[in-house]
Design a protein around this motif. Structure first.
Motif, PDB file in Angstrom:
ATOM      1  N   ILE A 212     120.909  28.242  55.649  1.00 28.68           N
ATOM      2  CA  ILE A 212     120.177  27.353  56.550  1.00 28.68           C
ATOM      3  C   ILE A 212     119.538  28.202  57.629  1.00 28.68           C
ATOM      4  CG2 ILE A 212     120.432  25.428  58.143  1.00 28.68           C
ATOM      5  CD1 ILE A 212     122.870  24.577  56.587  1.00 28.68           C
ATOM      6  N   SER A 213     118.312  27.849  57.995  1.00 34.42           N
ATOM      7  CA  SER A 213     117.644  28.587  59.061  1.00 34.42           C
ATOM      8  C   SER A 213     118.520  28.642  60.296  1.00 34.42           C
ATOM      9  CB  SER A 213     116.320  27.899  59.401  1.00 34.42           C
ATOM     10  OG  SER A 213     115.803  28.390  60.607  1.00 34.42           O
ATOM     11  N   LEU A 241     110.039  -2.270  51.324  1.00 31.01           N
ATOM     12  CA  LEU A 241     110.515  -0.919  51.004  1.00 31.01           C
ATOM     13  C   LEU A 241     111.504  -0.491  52.095  1.00 31.01           C
ATOM     14  CD1 LEU A 241     107.850  -1.233  49.380  1.00 31.01           C
ATOM     15  CD2 LEU A 241     107.405   1.192  49.796  1.00 31.01           C
ATOM     16  N   PHE A 242     112.749  -0.353  51.700  1.00 27.46           N
ATOM     17  CA  PHE A 242     113.782   0.075  52.643  1.00 27.46           C
ATOM     18  C   PHE A 242     114.128   1.542  52.364  1.00 27.46           C
ATOM     19  CE2 PHE A 242     114.295  -4.488  52.453  1.00 27.46           C
ATOM     20  CZ  PHE A 242     114.521  -4.838  53.777  1.00 27.46           C
ATOM     21  N   MET A 243     113.672   2.429  53.226  1.00 27.36           N
ATOM     22  CA  MET A 243     113.944   3.863  53.054  1.00 27.36           C
ATOM     23  C   MET A 243     115.077   4.290  53.985  1.00 27.36           C
ATOM     24  SD  MET A 243     110.191   5.537  52.581  1.00 27.36           S
ATOM     25  CE  MET A 243     109.323   4.240  53.394  1.00 27.36           C
ATOM     26  N   SER A 244     116.008   5.079  53.431  1.00 32.62           N
ATOM     27  CA  SER A 244     117.130   5.579  54.236  1.00 32.62           C
ATOM     28  C   SER A 244     117.634   6.878  53.620  1.00 32.62           C
ATOM     29  CB  SER A 244     118.252   4.536  54.300  1.00 32.62           C
ATOM     30  OG  SER A 244     118.701   4.212  52.996  1.00 32.62           O
ATOM     31  N   LEU A 245     118.478   7.584  54.393  1.00 32.60           N
ATOM     32  CA  LEU A 245     119.084   8.828  53.918  1.00 32.60           C
ATOM     33  C   LEU A 245     120.490   8.529  53.422  1.00 32.60           C
ATOM     34  CD1 LEU A 245     117.936  11.293  56.720  1.00 32.60           C
ATOM     35  CD2 LEU A 245     116.785  10.693  54.595  1.00 32.60           C
ATOM     36  N   TYR A 246     120.863   9.234  52.349  1.00 34.07           N
ATOM     37  CA  TYR A 246     122.100   8.891  51.641  1.00 34.07           C
ATOM     38  C   TYR A 246     122.867  10.168  51.288  1.00 34.07           C
ATOM     39  CZ  TYR A 246     125.060   6.912  47.883  1.00 34.07           C
ATOM     40  OH  TYR A 246     126.103   6.528  47.102  1.00 34.07           O
ATOM     41  N   ASP A 247     124.178  10.133  51.530  1.00 33.10           N
ATOM     42  CA  ASP A 247     125.047  11.250  51.143  1.00 33.10           C
ATOM     43  C   ASP A 247     125.710  10.894  49.818  1.00 33.10           C
ATOM     44  OD1 ASP A 247     127.090  13.091  50.744  1.00 33.10           O
ATOM     45  OD2 ASP A 247     127.611  13.234  52.865  1.00 33.10           O
ATOM     46  N   PRO A 248     125.333  11.544  48.709  1.00 33.05           N
ATOM     47  CA  PRO A 248     125.878  11.150  47.404  1.00 33.05           C
ATOM     48  C   PRO A 248     127.344  11.521  47.225  1.00 33.05           C
ATOM     49  CG  PRO A 248     124.495  13.087  47.189  1.00 33.05           C
ATOM     50  CD  PRO A 248     124.344  12.627  48.594  1.00 33.05           C
ATOM     51  N   LEU A 286     123.334  18.589  58.530  1.00 34.80           N
ATOM     52  CA  LEU A 286     122.780  19.721  57.792  1.00 34.80           C
ATOM     53  C   LEU A 286     123.835  20.439  56.968  1.00 34.80           C
ATOM     54  CD1 LEU A 286     120.402  19.146  59.701  1.00 34.80           C
ATOM     55  CD2 LEU A 286     120.046  21.610  59.833  1.00 34.80           C
ATOM     56  N   SER A 287     125.093  20.259  57.347  1.00 38.01           N
ATOM     57  CA  SER A 287     126.159  20.911  56.585  1.00 38.01           C
ATOM     58  C   SER A 287     126.576  20.091  55.364  1.00 38.01           C
ATOM     59  CB  SER A 287     127.379  21.134  57.485  1.00 38.01           C
ATOM     60  OG  SER A 287     127.897  19.905  57.940  1.00 38.01           O
ATOM     61  N   ARG A 288     126.011  18.904  55.210  1.00 33.17           N
ATOM     62  CA  ARG A 288     126.309  18.123  54.010  1.00 33.17           C
ATOM     63  C   ARG A 288     125.756  18.842  52.782  1.00 33.17           C
ATOM     64  NH1 ARG A 288     127.531  12.650  55.478  1.00 33.17           N
ATOM     65  NH2 ARG A 288     127.052  12.234  57.679  1.00 33.17           N
ATOM     66  N   GLU A 289     126.505  18.783  51.705  1.00 33.50           N
ATOM     67  CA  GLU A 289     126.096  19.507  50.500  1.00 33.50           C
ATOM     68  C   GLU A 289     124.790  18.957  49.938  1.00 33.50           C
ATOM     69  OE1 GLU A 289     127.845  20.568  46.050  1.00 33.50           O
ATOM     70  OE2 GLU A 289     129.154  19.712  47.579  1.00 33.50           O
ATOM     71  N   LYS A 290     124.657  17.628  49.904  1.00 33.26           N
ATOM     72  CA  LYS A 290     123.454  16.990  49.364  1.00 33.26           C
ATOM     73  C   LYS A 290     123.042  15.846  50.272  1.00 33.26           C
ATOM     74  CE  LYS A 290     122.781  19.013  45.258  1.00 33.26           C
ATOM     75  NZ  LYS A 290     121.493  19.632  44.883  1.00 33.26           N
ATOM     76  N   ILE A 291     121.731  15.653  50.402  1.00 24.96           N
ATOM     77  CA  ILE A 291     121.177  14.489  51.103  1.00 24.96           C
ATOM     78  C   ILE A 291     120.034  13.956  50.246  1.00 24.96           C
ATOM     79  CG2 ILE A 291     120.031  13.614  53.152  1.00 24.96           C
ATOM     80  CD1 ILE A 291     121.423  15.711  54.785  1.00 24.96           C
ATOM     81  N   ASP A 327     116.168  14.101  45.930  1.00 28.00           N
ATOM     82  CA  ASP A 327     117.032  15.057  46.629  1.00 28.00           C
ATOM     83  C   ASP A 327     116.178  15.828  47.637  1.00 28.00           C
ATOM     84  OD1 ASP A 327     118.721  17.005  47.528  1.00 28.00           O
ATOM     85  OD2 ASP A 327     119.414  17.640  45.553  1.00 28.00           O
ATOM     86  N   ILE A 328     116.459  15.627  48.928  1.00 28.42           N
ATOM     87  CA  ILE A 328     115.667  16.295  49.974  1.00 28.42           C
ATOM     88  C   ILE A 328     116.519  17.285  50.766  1.00 28.42           C
ATOM     89  CG2 ILE A 328     114.026  14.392  50.200  1.00 28.42           C
ATOM     90  CD1 ILE A 328     115.616  13.522  52.678  1.00 28.42           C
ATOM     91  N   SER A 329     117.621  17.747  50.170  1.00 30.66           N
ATOM     92  CA  SER A 329     118.522  18.655  50.886  1.00 30.66           C
ATOM     93  C   SER A 329     117.796  19.906  51.354  1.00 30.66           C
ATOM     94  CB  SER A 329     119.702  19.043  49.987  1.00 30.66           C
ATOM     95  OG  SER A 329     120.330  17.910  49.461  1.00 30.66           O
ATOM     96  N   ASP A 330     117.020  20.521  50.469  1.00 35.04           N
ATOM     97  CA  ASP A 330     116.343  21.774  50.826  1.00 35.04           C
ATOM     98  C   ASP A 330     115.274  21.553  51.887  1.00 35.04           C
ATOM     99  OD1 ASP A 330     117.919  23.071  49.051  1.00 35.04           O
ATOM    100  OD2 ASP A 330     116.419  23.221  47.459  1.00 35.04           O
TER     101      ASP A 330
END
Length: 1457
Positions: A212-213, A241-248, A286-291, A327-330
């Motif tokens: 991570i930067s 359209l309901f957009m949200s961020l999700y931790d799988p 940001l420390s989550r493995e996937k978002i 997947d928008i983790s990167d």
């Protein structure tokens, strides 16, 4: 040839071509080196290398690029400095230092690091060219300077070089012009910046973008900018359209929904609004493995799309349509660079294509990276992207930092699911949930999420004929804070029909509700809530009064008191106008999450925040604060602190709550000091500066603080004192801020009176001591003196890592004011502790050297005081002087002053700025030692080790000054006791430890030899040093054989000089080496040597520290058990049986332990059985010769017999041998090589197989012994080996080649039998051959020493005196008289006819020794001093007698001049 002229302008240059000197007058140069030029003559310069002034010579002018210089006068000395700007000089020096390291990395094959350093150097060289061009504008120059210094600091860190401390302008901070505290803070700031830079660099160079930067990681707040470009889908109806961020991984939504309403025509419903949103995130996210970004799509229209679009069918139903996921983790973590034009297409199964553009806010130059900052920050920095209309979708939860003044009051509710019975219907219901936010009067209000306006009700998605719908719809409930206690949520459940006519007749069939605040004033707990589903009349269900008194959740349902108003019917509504009934066949579950800085879910914290409502519980609530979860406390940090200070101020006339409030404050500060909440430090700082308003709090705080300190100073138990001291920084900040507020208030009141205001202004915090004279100076000095010992004692007890330990003691002139002996003792202990334990990181060289300079001044000042007060017999204190010596030696030997370990650049920097501090203290130790007089004996042998450690420092002048102390110690001990055994024992013990640790070298051995005149002792120490240096050299070698050989050499040496403890120590080291190689037989023989030192007695083994309180019998028995086990593993059962018999004898006749005896005899019987039944392969034996001067002395020109391992072939053994000496040349002959090979500087190896010579034990001779027994002795217990090779003598018969074939047999005899403590032993020479070698060596040594003394008249005479006297004086027994008695006799000649040529050779060597001795004695007579003249005359007399005898018996030899 023209004369050499002194240069004026050409004084300094850089080498641009390699130059190899052709003779000793030339100075060889390498590209990049710098030279100082002194003279010039016809195309040649004469000068020296900057890195080594001792290397002087001449070199061509054309090979050097001359640089402009500045010449400074420092006394009589001229100092030549480069005229380049400081930054360019720093870059140049850095490149030179990195260049040498880069070469080392290349040699070490560290490819990745080589490329990294190479890239850094290229960048620095390019930037250096830009700096030198002089064409950069000031703003570009400033930017480039920042880049250069940042790159240098980064490179120094990854190469583990010293940290460079800079000021705000990027210039190197001069320690001479900065106080110690500011220098320390500068180091801390520099370290933080460099660490951040390293993380950033690592994230940039990782090809897989796994990091991570660093900039992103270091920021507490982040933002993701989402811009919806298009939504392509042929639905034919309106959609949401309901957009949200999700931790799988955790399967949870982590942000609010961003809602976009899309029309049936394919366009947004509000086309004039930009469809963009900001999702705010925290560092933990940001420390989550996937978002994932998920977009839930809900269509609004008919029940089924296949139905006709007319009034016959029900419209406006919310129906699930699908979901798009990406997947928008990167992207979030900054691993993918995004721009405003890049688009991401998110596929939607099965019909939809969802087109969205993501990009984080673009970076502004180098100051910010993408995704960094909250909404306020990015609005300011990126106005073209984010404006007031941009929607913010907040995270579900609190940010990492909640600043004072940040107010949030959001409740997030998720419809989890339900279970509804169909009752009298034939199919399952199409359940719709309708939610209202209601007060007691029935008014309602609801707010959905980001991007949408508030609505009056919320209608859920409808799942068609599903008994157990799972909605998982999350939305935000917005409620004014003042109305929270009156608010509840009401849920109505309704069946929806696709036919409009039927749908209109449908009524609500059930309801549920939940209060947002509980009876105790706390808000609804986070988590799942299973609500009670009520059934009844539709109108009745809408009446607030009909249900508010009923329990709302299942956990309340079980309460009989709450259920008293409920009808017992569980399936139908009560008759008449009665109440509602509970439906046990239906269930409904929601989950809530409260994000509020004003509403708490903790009863104890609520009681403290609203303490005025129940003042009688105030004491209890203050005590409860310590057990409340820290996360809850820091969320309400401002309100909690406000409450504490309000309590303190509103009870200003009493101290009832002072201690409780103070302890609560200490608890909160302690929480923030915890690593988990340390990011709230900035929040606390902001609170003190901006929100703290308790003007008189300082009185209360100081009162409690003084009370605690008074109790502690009296030695009484004061439990909170430690926590108080840890929180002292913030306590003082509160006190200072409170006083300043008080003064400001008073000043404001008296603003019309300027003179009074001036008198009330706070005094400055810092004073310059030199500005004060008279009483003020005396008062300050008195304060310092009174506090000094307290400071010393406090620092001694503090941890070394504590940031407050900064060595600033400069108190030499104040020692007289204290009780000197106690103060000095404490200071010595403190200084020694600070030196021994690293206070600062190893790369803080500037800080470390400043500390050392303070130590140097203090130690020297203390030494002067001690010489004045404690050197006389009456006042002499042994312990004080002992502490001084140990401190001084610890200072000299500390790692940060060992210049020999540093690079030339670093060494020159330290010498130029601080000098060699070791020499100064070393000379002081020497001077004080000689002033101790009769007290010296008190420090023998205690100071032998420290002085030895000091003399081993490789600094020539220091060694010459301090080594004579040893001779003085010998003299003192001999004068007192008649011997110097204590000194001898101690120096042997310490020498072993120090040399093994890296001290000592060949030069040290020479200086010892020259400075000491006690011949026996010099020989002893020299022999030990030679072996220790060999041992240390091979310890880092891969060859275990070499390590074993040197270990055996050492243990034999210690055995010869009767140092049993050291002998045993190395026995166990040898044992460990054998076990690593699985040489069990050799390990057994090694331990057997120890066991032979022990007796079968009950005496204690006190002399062996590592054996504790065992008796010799116990230890010997333990050793025998271990040895037998090793022999068993090595299949040496014959040896194991011998030991078993000895043990059996002890068990049977000494200790009468028949049980152990039986076990031992069983094992012994097993060994006998093994001998007869188990096949033991015969090992091969190999002769190995190491020839050439390239080998270490213990191998050079020697032959060893090696015992091979089972089934080991000669080829395998030879390859393994060659791998240990990869540069050695293999000799393919078996004959002894000549002198040309033996004297060659190269390495040669000769290896061939030899046959062991059977030596049958006497007990087996002439007896019918089975082959299994005899075969063992054919390859074991052998000491003689032979090698046979065919040779031809006389004419060769072509018809019978065997007629002229002879066999030449060479016999080798080893020093010890094999197997033994090694797998190899050296072959021995006959006594006569040994004598010849000794005489050759002695003659060569005499000749070499004569040549040395003739060429260098400054050499001390002692070594020559000892050598000559040892040969010519018969009392010394160092000559050849012993050879005459042993070999020049009739008896020897008769028994050794084959040695006639060797006897002639020995006589010739004796004859040649006379002219050599004559030359040496003549030279000695010219050099001898008057006090040694009697010694020389006696030596001459002895020589005359020796010469007459030798010339008469062996002839006259003359040297050719």
């Amino acid at each position: 040839m023209a004369p050499w002229m002194k240069t004026t302008r050409e004084r300094y240059g850089v080498v641009k071509w390699n130059f190899v000197g052709q003779n000793e007058k030339h100075l060889s140069l390498e590209v990049g080196e710098t030279v100082h030029i002194q003279e010039v003559c016809e195309g040649w310069y004469r000068g020296f290398l900057s890195r080594n002034k001792a290397q002087q010579g001449m070199f061509p002018v054309s090979f050097v690029q001359v640089k402009e210089v500045i010449i400074e006068k420092r006394g009589d000395e001229e100092v030549v400095l480069s005229a380049e700007m400081p930054l360019v000089k720093e870059v140049t020096t850095t490149l030179r230092e990195w260049g040498s390291i880069w070469k080392q990395l290349f040699v070490a094959n560290k490819e990745a690091r080589v490329k990294q350093v190479q890239r850094l150097m290229w960048e620095l060289m390019e930037w250096r060219s830009q700096l030198l061009s002089g064409t950069l504008p000031s703003d570009e120059f400033k930017e480039l300077k920042q880049k250069v210094t940042s790159k240098i600091d980064y490179g120094n860190k990854i190469l583990e070089l010293d940290q460079v401390v800079r000021d705000d302008d990027g210039n190197i901070l001069d320690p001479e012009r900065a106080n110690v505290i500011s220098l320390f803070r500068a180091h801390e700031e520099a370290t933080a910046k460099i660490n951040e830079r390293i993380k950033e660099e690592q994230s940039n160079i990782q090809t897989d973008h796994s990091g991570i930067s660093a900039r992103i990681q270091s920021s507490p707040t982040h933002s993701l900018y989402v811009f919806v470009r298009n939504f392509v889908c042929r639905i034919g109806e309106d959609s949401e359209l309901f957009m949200s961020l999700y931790d799988p991984n955790k399967q949870t939504i982590i942000s609010e929904n961003y809602l976009v309403r899309w029309g049936s025509k394919g366009f947004p419903k509000e086309i004039d609004i930009r469809l963009h949103s900001i999702f705010d995130l925290g560092n933990k996210d940001l420390s989550r493995e996937k978002i994932y970004l998920i977009c839930q799509i809900v269509r609004v229209g008919r029940m089924d799309l296949k139905e006709a679009n007319n009034k016959k069918f029900t419209q406006g139903l919310r129906r699930p349509f699908g979901v798009a996921v990406m997947d928008i983790s990167d992207i979030i973590k900054g691993k993918i660079e995004c721009d405003e034009e890049k688009q991401y297409f998110i596929p939607f199964f099965p019909y939809v294509l969802f087109l969205v553009s993501f990009f984080p806010t673009p970076p502004l130059s180098d100051l910010f990276l993408a995704l960094v900052g909250d909404i306020v920050q990015i609005r300011k920095e990126y106005p073209h992207l984010v404006d007031r209309s941009t929607v913010v979708a907040r995270k579900l939860g609190f940010p990492e930092i909640i600043m004072p003044g940040d107010v949030r009051n959001d409740i997030y509710l998720t419809l989890q699911g339900g279970d509804f019975d169909k009752y009298n219907k034939t199919t399952q219901k199409n359940v719709e949930v309708i939610m209202w936010v209601c007060d007691e009067e029935g008014k309602n209000s609801i707010c959905l999420g980001a991007g949408d306006k508030a609505v009056s009700e919320y209608r859920s998605v409808i799942y068609y004929q599903v008994k157990q719908p799972r909605w998982m719809e999350t939305f935000k409930v917005a409620v004014p804070l003042e109305e929270m206690h009156r608010i509840h949520l009401r849920f109505m459940f309704r069946h929806r029909s696709s036919q409009e006519s039927k749908d209109k007749s449908e009524k609500n069939f059930a309801m549920a509700f939940v209060r947002l605040m509980k009876d105790d004033g706390t808000v609804l707990q986070d988590g799942l809530h299973e609500l009670v589903v009520f059934k009844g009349d539709s109108k009745r269900m809408e009446d607030v009064n009909s249900y508010l008194s009923l329990p709302s959740t299942r956990n309340h349902h079980s309460d009989p008191h709450k259920m008293s108003t409920l009808s017992r019917s569980s399936s139908s509504v009560s008759g008449g106008g009665g109440g509602l009934s509970v439906s046990s066949r239906d269930s409904f579950t929601i989950s809530t999450l409260v994000c509020s800085t004003k509403l708490t879910q903790n009863v104890g914290l609520l009681g403290l925040l609203k303490w005025r409502t129940r003042p009688e519980l105030l004491k209890e609530n203050l005590e409860k604060l310590k057990i409340i979860d820290g996360e809850e406390v820091v969320k309400f940090l401002q309100d909690t602190l406000d409450a504490l200070f309000n309590i303190m101020m509103e009870h200003s006339q009493t101290d009832d709550y002072d201690i409780l409030v103070f302890d609560a404050l200490i608890h909160i500060i302690g929480l923030i000091a915890d690593r988990k909440f340390q990011h709230f430090n900035t929040v606390l700082e902001a609170y003190i500066k901006q929100h703290f308003s308790a003007t008189l709090a300082y009185k209360k705080l100081m009162s409690v603080l003084k009370r605690y300190l008074d109790v502690s100073s009296r030695g009484e138990q004061c439990e909170p004192i430690l926590r108080t001291l840890k929180a002292l920084e913030y306590i003082f900040k509160f006190i200072v801020r409170s006083q300043n507020l008080t003064i400001s208030c008073v000043s404001l009141c008296f603003s019309p009176y300027p003179s009074l205001c001036a008198s009330l202004s706070p005094p400055p915090y810092t004073y310059t001591l030199t500005c004060y004279q008279g009483d003020t100076f005396q008062h300050i000095q008195d304060i310092v003196v009174s506090l000094l010992r307290v400071i010393n004692q406090t620092v001694i007890t503090m941890g070394r890592e504590h940031a407050l330990i900064v060595s600033t003691l400069q108190v030499g002139h104040m020692v007289d004011s204290l009780k000197p002996s106690d103060f000095l003792m404490e200071s010595f202990l403190l200084f020694k502790d600070l030196i021994g334990k690293h206070v600062y990181p190893s790369d803080w060289m500037a800080m470390i050297m400043v500390q050392n300079r303070v130590f140097l001044r203090a130690i020297n000042t203390y030494a002067d005081t001690m010489k004045e007060k404690f050197l006389n017999n009456d006042d002499f204190e042994v312990q004080l002087w002992n502490n001084y010596f140990h401190l001084a030696v610890a200072f000299i030997t500390q790692e940060s002053l060992q210049l020999q370990h540093f690079s030339p650049t670093k060494r020159n920097k330290i010498l130029a700025k601080y000098g060699d501090m070791r020499r100064l203290i070393g000379f002081a130790i020497r001077d004080i030692w000689y002033k101790l007089g009769s007290h010296k004996i008190c420090f023998i042998p205690g100071m032998v080790g420290p002085i030895l450690e000091m003399t081993l420092i490789p600094e020539e002048e220091l060694r010459r000054a301090t080594i004579p102390i040893f001779f003085d110690m010998i003299t003192c001990e001999h004068a007192r006791f008649g011997n110097f055994s204590k000194f001898e024992n101690e120096i042997i013990l310490k020498l072993d430890h120090e040399v093994e640790g890296g001290g000592g070298d060949e030069r040290y051995m020479q200086l010892l030899e020259n400075c000491w005149t006690v011949q026996h002792f010099v020989s002893l120490v020299k022999g030990l040093l030679i072996r220790l240096l060999d041992y240390r050299t091979v310890m880092s070698d891969d060859s275990r054989n070499n390590r074993m050989s040197c270990t055996v050499n050492l243990l034999n040496f210690y055995k010869d000089i009767n140092r049993e403890a050291m002998y045993i120590r190395y026995l166990y080291k040898l044992r460990d080496l054998h076990l690593e190689c699985e040489n069990y037989t050799e390990a057994a023989y090694t331990l057997l040597l120890h066991s032979r030192l022990l007796k079968w007695s009950d005496d204690m083994c006190s002399q062996f520290e590592f054996h504790g309180s065992q008796t010799q019998r116990q230890l010997k028995e333990t050793l025998y058990d271990t040895i037998i086990d090793y022999f068993d593993k090595g299949k040496m059962w014959e040896e194991a049986i011998t030991l078993c018999k000895e043990l059996a004898e002890q068990y049977e006749n000494e200790i009468f332990d028949y049980e152990l005896l039986s076990k031992r005899l069983e094992k012994q019987a097993k060994f006998y059985e093994n001998i007869m039944k188990i096949l033991r392969p015969k090992p091969d034996y190999f002769a190995v010769g190491y020839y050439g001067q390239g080998y270490p002395p213990f191998l050079r020109n020697k032959v060893f017999i090696h015992r091979g391992k089972e089934y080991e072939r000669r080829e395998d053994f030879q390859n393994q041998l060659m791998s240990q000496f990869p540069s050695a040349v293999r000799l393919n002959t078996t004959t002894m090589p000549g002198d040309d090979i033996k004297n060659s500087p190269l390495q040669y190896i000769q290896c061939f197989t030899v046959q062991p010579v059977l030596e049958i034990p006497p007990r087996l001779k002439n007896k019918p012994v089975p082959d299994q027994i005899i075969n063992f002795y054919k390859s074991n217990y052998v000491q003689r080996f032979h090698y046979s090779r065919p040779v031809r003598k006389g004419p060769v018969d072509p018809n019978n080649e065997f007629a002229s074939m002879w066999i030449e047999r060479t016999t080798f005899t080893t020093v010890y039998k094999l197997p033994g403590i090694l797998r190899w032993f050296e072959t021995t020479l006959s006594p006569l051959e040994n004598a010849i070698e000794t005489m050759e060596s002695t003659n060569e040594k005499i000749l070499t020493m004569i040549n040395q003394y003739q060429s260098d008249w400054s050499l001390p005479i002692n070594p020559l005196s000892m050598l000559l006297n040892g040969i010519v004086d018969p009392a010394v027994m160092g000559g050849f008289a012993k050879y005459e008695k042993a070999f020049f006799t009739e008896e020897y000649t008769q028994h050794h006819q084959e040695d006639r040529e060797k006897l002639v050779r020995l006589k010739d060597l004796i004859a040649w020794q006379i002219p050599l001795l004559g030359g040496g004695i003549s030279l000695h007579g010219k050099r001898v001093t008057e006090d040694l003249r009697p010694f020389h005359e006696r030596m001459e007399e002895c020589f005359k007698q020796l010469k007459k005898k030798v010339e008469k018996e062996y002839g006259v030899r003359e040297l050719v001049s």
